[in-house]
Design a protein around this motif. Structure first.
Motif, PDB file in Angstrom:
ATOM      1  N   ASP A 163       0.858  -1.107   0.118  1.00 23.82           N
ATOM      2  CA  ASP A 163       0.041   0.009  -0.090  1.00 23.82           C
ATOM      3  C   ASP A 163       0.827   1.169  -0.048  1.00 23.82           C
ATOM      4  O   ASP A 163       0.432   2.230  -0.724  1.00 23.82           O
ATOM      5  N   THR A 164       1.844   1.288   0.619  1.00 24.70           N
ATOM      6  CA  THR A 164       2.844   2.229   0.676  1.00 24.70           C
ATOM      7  C   THR A 164       3.359   2.670  -0.578  1.00 24.70           C
ATOM      8  O   THR A 164       3.304   3.923  -0.780  1.00 24.70           O
ATOM      9  N   ILE A 194      -5.923   4.743   0.829  1.00 27.47           N
ATOM     10  CA  ILE A 194      -5.201   3.302   0.349  1.00 27.47           C
ATOM     11  C   ILE A 194      -4.378   2.573   1.351  1.00 27.47           C
ATOM     12  O   ILE A 194      -3.607   3.058   2.159  1.00 27.47           O
ATOM     13  N   ARG A 195      -4.785   1.326   1.651  1.00 28.29           N
ATOM     14  CA  ARG A 195      -4.533   0.707   2.802  1.00 28.29           C
ATOM     15  C   ARG A 195      -4.250  -0.651   2.447  1.00 28.29           C
ATOM     16  O   ARG A 195      -4.734  -1.416   1.437  1.00 28.29           O
ATOM     17  N   GLY A 196      -3.388  -1.299   3.438  1.00 23.24           N
ATOM     18  CA  GLY A 196      -2.963  -2.772   3.266  1.00 23.24           C
ATOM     19  C   GLY A 196      -3.990  -3.438   4.344  1.00 23.24           C
ATOM     20  O   GLY A 196      -4.272  -3.096   5.170  1.00 23.24           O
ATOM     21  N   ALA A 197      -4.548  -4.683   3.683  1.00 21.83           N
ATOM     22  CA  ALA A 197      -5.366  -5.824   4.431  1.00 21.83           C
ATOM     23  C   ALA A 197      -4.852  -7.173   4.356  1.00 21.83           C
ATOM     24  O   ALA A 197      -5.084  -7.695   3.312  1.00 21.83           O
ATOM     25  N   GLY A 198      -3.720  -7.496   5.066  1.00 21.77           N
ATOM     26  CA  GLY A 198      -3.385  -8.771   5.098  1.00 21.77           C
ATOM     27  C   GLY A 198      -2.206  -8.532   3.742  1.00 21.77           C
ATOM     28  O   GLY A 198      -1.366  -7.614   3.531  1.00 21.77           O
ATOM     29  N   VAL A 203      -8.606   0.040  -1.677  1.00 23.64           N
ATOM     30  CA  VAL A 203      -8.932   1.454  -2.167  1.00 23.64           C
ATOM     31  C   VAL A 203     -10.295   1.581  -1.723  1.00 23.64           C
ATOM     32  O   VAL A 203     -11.360   1.422  -1.885  1.00 23.64           O
ATOM     33  N   ASP A 204     -10.470   2.654  -0.439  1.00 21.39           N
ATOM     34  CA  ASP A 204     -11.669   2.813  -0.106  1.00 21.39           C
ATOM     35  C   ASP A 204     -12.360   1.466   0.591  1.00 21.39           C
ATOM     36  O   ASP A 204     -13.896   1.304   0.351  1.00 21.39           O
ATOM     37  N   TYR A 205     -11.654   0.622   1.373  1.00 23.00           N
ATOM     38  CA  TYR A 205     -11.863  -0.597   1.825  1.00 23.00           C
ATOM     39  C   TYR A 205     -12.490  -1.676   0.549  1.00 23.00           C
ATOM     40  O   TYR A 205     -13.140  -2.563   1.144  1.00 23.00           O
ATOM     41  N   ARG A 206     -12.077  -1.657  -0.528  1.00 24.81           N
ATOM     42  CA  ARG A 206     -12.443  -2.514  -1.571  1.00 24.81           C
ATOM     43  C   ARG A 206     -10.911  -3.164  -1.975  1.00 24.81           C
ATOM     44  O   ARG A 206     -10.041  -2.380  -2.405  1.00 24.81           O
ATOM     45  N   SER A 207     -10.872  -4.547  -2.088  1.00 25.38           N
ATOM     46  CA  SER A 207      -9.882  -4.943  -2.281  1.00 25.38           C
ATOM     47  C   SER A 207      -9.505  -4.696  -3.765  1.00 25.38           C
ATOM     48  O   SER A 207     -10.338  -4.959  -4.762  1.00 25.38           O
ATOM     49  N   LEU A 208      -8.269  -4.569  -4.011  1.00 22.21           N
ATOM     50  CA  LEU A 208      -7.642  -4.600  -5.378  1.00 22.21           C
ATOM     51  C   LEU A 208      -7.099  -5.768  -5.925  1.00 22.21           C
ATOM     52  O   LEU A 208      -6.452  -6.440  -5.008  1.00 22.21           O
ATOM     53  N   THR A 209      -6.992  -6.231  -7.092  1.00 26.84           N
ATOM     54  CA  THR A 209      -6.364  -7.205  -7.670  1.00 26.84           C
ATOM     55  C   THR A 209      -5.071  -6.843  -8.418  1.00 26.84           C
ATOM     56  O   THR A 209      -5.204  -5.776  -9.435  1.00 26.84           O
TER      57      THR A 209
END
Length: 273
Positions: A163-164, A194-198, A203-209
Protein backbone atom coordinates in the motif's frame (compact mmCIF):
# COMPACT_ATOMS: atom_id res chain seq x y z
CA UNK A 1 62.62 -80.88 60.21
CA UNK A 2 62.34 -80.14 56.53
CA UNK A 3 63.64 -82.55 53.94
CA UNK A 4 63.91 -82.12 50.22
CA UNK A 5 61.29 -84.78 49.42
CA UNK A 6 59.05 -84.34 52.48
CA UNK A 7 55.63 -82.74 52.66
CA UNK A 8 55.67 -79.00 52.24
CA UNK A 9 53.35 -76.61 54.08
CA UNK A 10 51.20 -74.67 51.77
CA UNK A 11 51.31 -70.91 51.97
CA UNK A 12 48.79 -69.49 54.39
CA UNK A 13 45.51 -68.12 52.93
CA UNK A 14 44.43 -64.67 54.05
CA UNK A 15 41.05 -64.35 55.75
CA UNK A 16 39.79 -61.62 53.36
CA UNK A 17 40.52 -63.80 50.36
CA UNK A 18 38.46 -66.60 51.88
CA UNK A 19 35.58 -64.22 52.43
CA UNK A 20 35.73 -63.15 48.80
CA UNK A 21 35.67 -66.74 47.58
CA UNK A 22 32.69 -67.56 49.77
CA UNK A 23 30.83 -64.48 48.46
CA UNK A 24 31.53 -65.49 44.86
CA UNK A 25 30.19 -68.99 45.54
CA UNK A 26 27.10 -67.66 47.28
CA UNK A 27 26.42 -64.95 44.71
CA UNK A 28 27.52 -66.34 41.39
CA UNK A 29 25.43 -63.75 39.53
CA UNK A 30 26.44 -60.08 39.68
CA UNK A 31 23.95 -58.02 41.77
CA UNK A 32 23.72 -55.33 39.09
CA UNK A 33 22.75 -57.98 36.56
CA UNK A 34 20.10 -59.30 38.94
CA UNK A 35 18.62 -55.81 39.44
CA UNK A 36 18.68 -55.12 35.70
CA UNK A 37 16.94 -58.40 34.94
CA UNK A 38 14.29 -57.77 37.57
CA UNK A 39 13.65 -54.27 36.17
CA UNK A 40 13.36 -55.64 32.64
CA UNK A 41 10.85 -58.27 33.72
CA UNK A 42 8.89 -55.72 35.66
CA UNK A 43 9.11 -53.26 32.70
CA UNK A 44 7.63 -55.82 30.35
CA UNK A 45 4.79 -56.40 32.75
CA UNK A 46 4.33 -52.62 33.06
CA UNK A 47 4.27 -52.29 29.29
CA UNK A 48 1.55 -54.91 29.05
CA UNK A 49 -0.48 -52.87 31.50
CA UNK A 50 -0.01 -49.76 29.35
CA UNK A 51 -0.92 -51.50 26.10
CA UNK A 52 -4.69 -50.84 26.39
CA UNK A 53 -3.95 -47.14 26.85
CA UNK A 54 -1.92 -47.09 23.65
CA UNK A 55 -4.62 -48.99 21.79
CA UNK A 56 -7.29 -46.56 23.00
CA UNK A 57 -5.19 -43.54 21.95
CA UNK A 58 -4.64 -45.07 18.50
CA UNK A 59 -8.38 -45.65 18.14
CA UNK A 60 -9.13 -42.04 19.09
CA UNK A 61 -6.61 -40.74 16.54
CA UNK A 62 -8.08 -43.01 13.86
CA UNK A 63 -11.61 -41.82 14.63
CA UNK A 64 -10.48 -38.20 14.49
CA UNK A 65 -8.82 -38.76 11.11
CA UNK A 66 -11.96 -40.45 9.74
CA UNK A 67 -14.20 -37.63 10.98
CA UNK A 68 -11.88 -34.99 9.48
CA UNK A 69 -11.83 -36.83 6.15
CA UNK A 70 -15.62 -37.10 6.10
CA UNK A 71 -16.04 -33.43 7.03
CA UNK A 72 -13.61 -32.20 4.34
CA UNK A 73 -16.16 -32.19 1.46
CA UNK A 74 -18.64 -30.21 3.56
CA UNK A 75 -15.94 -27.73 4.59
CA UNK A 76 -15.00 -27.27 0.93
CA UNK A 77 -18.65 -26.72 0.02
CA UNK A 78 -19.04 -24.12 2.79
CA UNK A 79 -15.88 -22.37 1.61
CA UNK A 80 -17.10 -22.29 -2.01
CA UNK A 81 -20.48 -20.94 -0.88
CA UNK A 82 -18.77 -18.21 1.16
CA UNK A 83 -16.60 -17.19 -1.80
CA UNK A 84 -19.67 -17.04 -4.04
CA UNK A 85 -21.51 -14.88 -1.50
CA UNK A 86 -18.54 -12.50 -1.20
CA UNK A 87 -18.26 -12.18 -4.97
CA UNK A 88 -21.99 -11.51 -5.27
CA UNK A 89 -21.80 -8.85 -2.55
CA UNK A 90 -18.85 -7.18 -4.27
CA UNK A 91 -20.76 -7.20 -7.54
CA UNK A 92 -23.74 -5.56 -5.86
CA UNK A 93 -21.46 -2.95 -4.30
CA UNK A 94 -19.91 -2.19 -7.68
CA UNK A 95 -23.35 -1.67 -9.19
CA UNK A 96 -24.35 0.58 -6.30
CA UNK A 97 -21.20 2.65 -6.81
CA UNK A 98 -22.06 3.05 -10.50
CA UNK A 99 -25.61 4.08 -9.58
CA UNK A 100 -24.26 6.65 -7.12
CA UNK A 101 -21.89 8.06 -9.73
CA UNK A 102 -24.71 8.27 -12.30
CA UNK A 103 -27.05 9.98 -9.84
CA UNK A 104 -24.34 12.44 -8.83
CA UNK A 105 -23.75 13.31 -12.49
CA UNK A 106 -27.47 13.92 -12.95
CA UNK A 107 -27.56 16.15 -9.87
CA UNK A 108 -24.57 18.06 -11.20
CA UNK A 109 -26.29 18.60 -14.57
CA UNK A 110 -29.43 19.90 -12.81
CA UNK A 111 -27.31 22.26 -10.73
CA UNK A 112 -25.70 23.63 -13.86
CA UNK A 113 -29.09 24.23 -15.45
CA UNK A 114 -30.34 26.02 -12.38
CA UNK A 115 -27.23 28.21 -12.12
CA UNK A 116 -27.20 29.20 -15.79
CA UNK A 117 -30.12 31.68 -15.50
CA UNK A 118 -28.24 34.77 -14.29
CA UNK A 119 -24.72 36.14 -14.12
CA UNK A 120 -24.19 35.55 -10.39
CA UNK A 121 -25.27 31.97 -10.59
CA UNK A 122 -23.21 31.48 -13.73
CA UNK A 123 -20.11 32.56 -11.81
CA UNK A 124 -20.93 30.06 -9.09
CA UNK A 125 -21.45 27.42 -11.76
CA UNK A 126 -18.00 28.17 -13.15
CA UNK A 127 -16.45 27.68 -9.73
CA UNK A 128 -18.29 24.39 -9.35
CA UNK A 129 -16.94 23.31 -12.74
CA UNK A 130 -13.41 24.14 -11.62
CA UNK A 131 -13.69 22.23 -8.37
CA UNK A 132 -15.66 19.24 -9.63
CA UNK A 133 -12.71 17.69 -11.49
CA UNK A 134 -10.05 17.68 -8.73
CA UNK A 135 -12.61 16.67 -6.11
CA UNK A 136 -13.74 13.75 -8.25
CA UNK A 137 -17.38 14.83 -8.26
CA UNK A 138 -17.80 14.22 -12.00
CA UNK A 139 -16.44 11.77 -14.53
CA UNK A 140 -13.63 13.12 -16.69
CA UNK A 141 -11.76 12.11 -19.81
CA UNK A 142 -8.70 13.34 -21.60
CA UNK A 143 -5.01 12.67 -22.26
CA UNK A 144 -2.71 11.41 -19.53
CA UNK A 145 -0.54 8.56 -18.29
CA UNK A 146 -1.47 4.95 -17.69
CA UNK A 147 0.93 3.29 -15.25
CA UNK A 148 0.79 -0.46 -14.63
CA UNK A 149 2.75 -1.76 -11.63
CA UNK A 150 3.19 -5.34 -10.43
CA UNK A 151 5.20 -7.56 -8.11
CA UNK A 152 8.70 -8.66 -9.07
CA UNK A 153 8.96 -11.85 -11.10
CA UNK A 154 11.07 -13.43 -8.35
CA UNK A 155 7.97 -13.89 -6.20
CA UNK A 156 9.87 -12.99 -3.02
CA UNK A 157 7.81 -11.71 -0.10
CA UNK A 158 9.76 -8.44 0.08
CA UNK A 159 9.37 -7.90 -3.68
CA UNK A 160 5.62 -7.26 -3.67
CA UNK A 161 3.79 -4.00 -4.30
CA UNK A 162 2.38 -2.79 -0.96
CA UNK A 163 0.00 0.00 0.00
CA UNK A 164 2.86 2.43 0.74
CA UNK A 165 4.16 1.98 -2.82
CA UNK A 166 0.79 2.93 -4.32
CA UNK A 167 0.52 5.87 -1.95
CA UNK A 168 3.91 7.14 -3.07
CA UNK A 169 2.96 6.71 -6.74
CA UNK A 170 -0.36 8.53 -6.38
CA UNK A 171 1.10 11.38 -4.32
CA UNK A 172 3.89 11.81 -6.86
CA UNK A 173 1.36 12.10 -9.68
CA UNK A 174 -0.66 14.70 -7.74
CA UNK A 175 2.55 16.59 -7.11
CA UNK A 176 3.43 16.41 -10.81
CA UNK A 177 0.13 18.11 -11.72
CA UNK A 178 -2.38 15.32 -12.35
CA UNK A 179 -5.97 16.61 -12.61
CA UNK A 180 -7.63 13.30 -11.82
CA UNK A 181 -6.38 9.84 -10.77
CA UNK A 182 -7.96 6.39 -10.61
CA UNK A 183 -6.54 3.07 -9.39
CA UNK A 184 -8.00 -0.02 -11.05
CA UNK A 185 -10.98 2.12 -12.07
CA UNK A 186 -11.57 3.62 -8.60
CA UNK A 187 -11.50 7.42 -8.69
CA UNK A 188 -9.36 8.98 -5.97
CA UNK A 189 -10.21 12.05 -3.93
CA UNK A 190 -8.80 13.82 -0.89
CA UNK A 191 -10.90 11.44 1.23
CA UNK A 192 -9.65 8.22 -0.39
CA UNK A 193 -7.82 5.73 1.82
CA UNK A 194 -5.20 3.38 0.34
CA UNK A 195 -4.45 0.72 2.92
CA UNK A 196 -3.10 -2.78 3.30
CA UNK A 197 -5.35 -5.60 4.52
CA UNK A 198 -3.24 -8.71 4.94
CA UNK A 199 -1.75 -9.47 1.54
CA UNK A 200 -4.32 -7.30 -0.27
CA UNK A 201 -4.35 -3.56 -1.00
CA UNK A 202 -7.65 -1.73 -0.56
CA UNK A 203 -8.95 1.56 -1.97
CA UNK A 204 -11.80 2.86 0.16
CA UNK A 205 -11.98 -0.61 1.76
CA UNK A 206 -12.38 -2.45 -1.54
CA UNK A 207 -9.67 -5.00 -2.35
CA UNK A 208 -7.65 -4.56 -5.53
CA UNK A 209 -6.25 -7.30 -7.73
CA UNK A 210 -2.80 -7.12 -9.27
CA UNK A 211 -1.49 -5.82 -11.56
CA UNK A 212 -2.43 -2.33 -10.39
CA UNK A 213 -3.35 0.20 -13.09
CA UNK A 214 -3.01 3.86 -12.14
CA UNK A 215 -4.63 6.30 -14.61
CA UNK A 216 -3.73 9.99 -14.33
CA UNK A 217 -5.25 12.73 -16.49
CA UNK A 218 -3.02 15.63 -17.43
CA UNK A 219 -0.45 16.61 -20.01
CA UNK A 220 1.40 13.32 -20.66
CA UNK A 221 4.79 14.88 -21.37
CA UNK A 222 4.72 17.23 -18.41
CA UNK A 223 3.36 14.59 -16.03
CA UNK A 224 6.04 12.05 -16.86
CA UNK A 225 8.93 14.52 -16.66
CA UNK A 226 7.82 16.09 -13.39
CA UNK A 227 6.92 12.78 -11.76
CA UNK A 228 10.50 11.51 -12.03
CA UNK A 229 11.79 14.29 -9.75
CA UNK A 230 9.07 13.90 -7.09
CA UNK A 231 9.45 11.80 -3.95
CA UNK A 232 7.15 9.20 -5.51
CA UNK A 233 9.27 9.09 -8.66
CA UNK A 234 12.48 8.61 -6.65
CA UNK A 235 10.75 5.91 -4.60
CA UNK A 236 9.68 3.97 -7.67
CA UNK A 237 13.04 4.32 -9.37
CA UNK A 238 14.55 2.62 -6.33
CA UNK A 239 11.91 -0.14 -6.37
CA UNK A 240 12.57 -0.90 -10.04
CA UNK A 241 16.36 -0.90 -9.88
CA UNK A 242 16.96 -2.56 -6.51
CA UNK A 243 13.96 -4.79 -5.80
CA UNK A 244 12.74 -5.67 -9.28
CA UNK A 245 9.16 -4.43 -8.87
CA UNK A 246 7.78 -3.76 -12.35
CA UNK A 247 6.43 -0.47 -13.65
CA UNK A 248 5.21 0.29 -17.20
CA UNK A 249 4.29 3.84 -18.24
CA UNK A 250 2.33 4.57 -21.42
CA UNK A 251 0.94 7.85 -22.73
CA UNK A 252 -2.75 7.83 -23.57
CA UNK A 253 -4.78 10.35 -25.55
CA UNK A 254 -8.21 9.65 -24.07
CA UNK A 255 -8.37 8.18 -20.60
CA UNK A 256 -11.80 7.68 -19.01
CA UNK A 257 -12.11 8.26 -15.25
CA UNK A 258 -15.44 7.67 -13.47
CA UNK A 259 -16.83 9.97 -10.82
CA UNK A 260 -15.93 9.16 -7.24
CA UNK A 261 -18.57 7.54 -5.06
CA UNK A 262 -17.50 9.35 -1.89
CA UNK A 263 -16.84 13.08 -2.08
CA UNK A 264 -18.78 14.49 0.88
CA UNK A 265 -16.89 15.28 4.04
CA UNK A 266 -19.08 14.23 6.99
CA UNK A 267 -16.82 15.10 9.91
CA UNK A 268 -13.97 17.58 10.33
CA UNK A 269 -12.00 18.87 13.26
CA UNK A 270 -10.05 22.09 13.29
CA UNK A 271 -6.46 22.28 14.46
CA UNK A 272 -5.26 23.99 17.61
CA UNK A 273 -4.97 27.76 17.01
Amino acid sequence: MNGAGGNQRSAPVRADSMDLLREIQACAVDPDYTRQRAWAQGGRAHRWVQLPVFVLAAMLFAMSAVMTTRAAPQIEKDRAAMITAIQATQKDQDQLRKDIATTRSEVYALQQQGLANDAGNARIGGQIDQLSVPTGAVAVHGPGLEIVVDDATSGATDARVIDTDLQQLVNGLWQAGAEGIAVNGHRLTALTAIRGAGDAITVDYRSLTRPYTVSAIGDPNSLQQKFISTDGGVWWTYLEKNIGIRMTVTRQQNLQLPAATRVTLRHAKGGTP
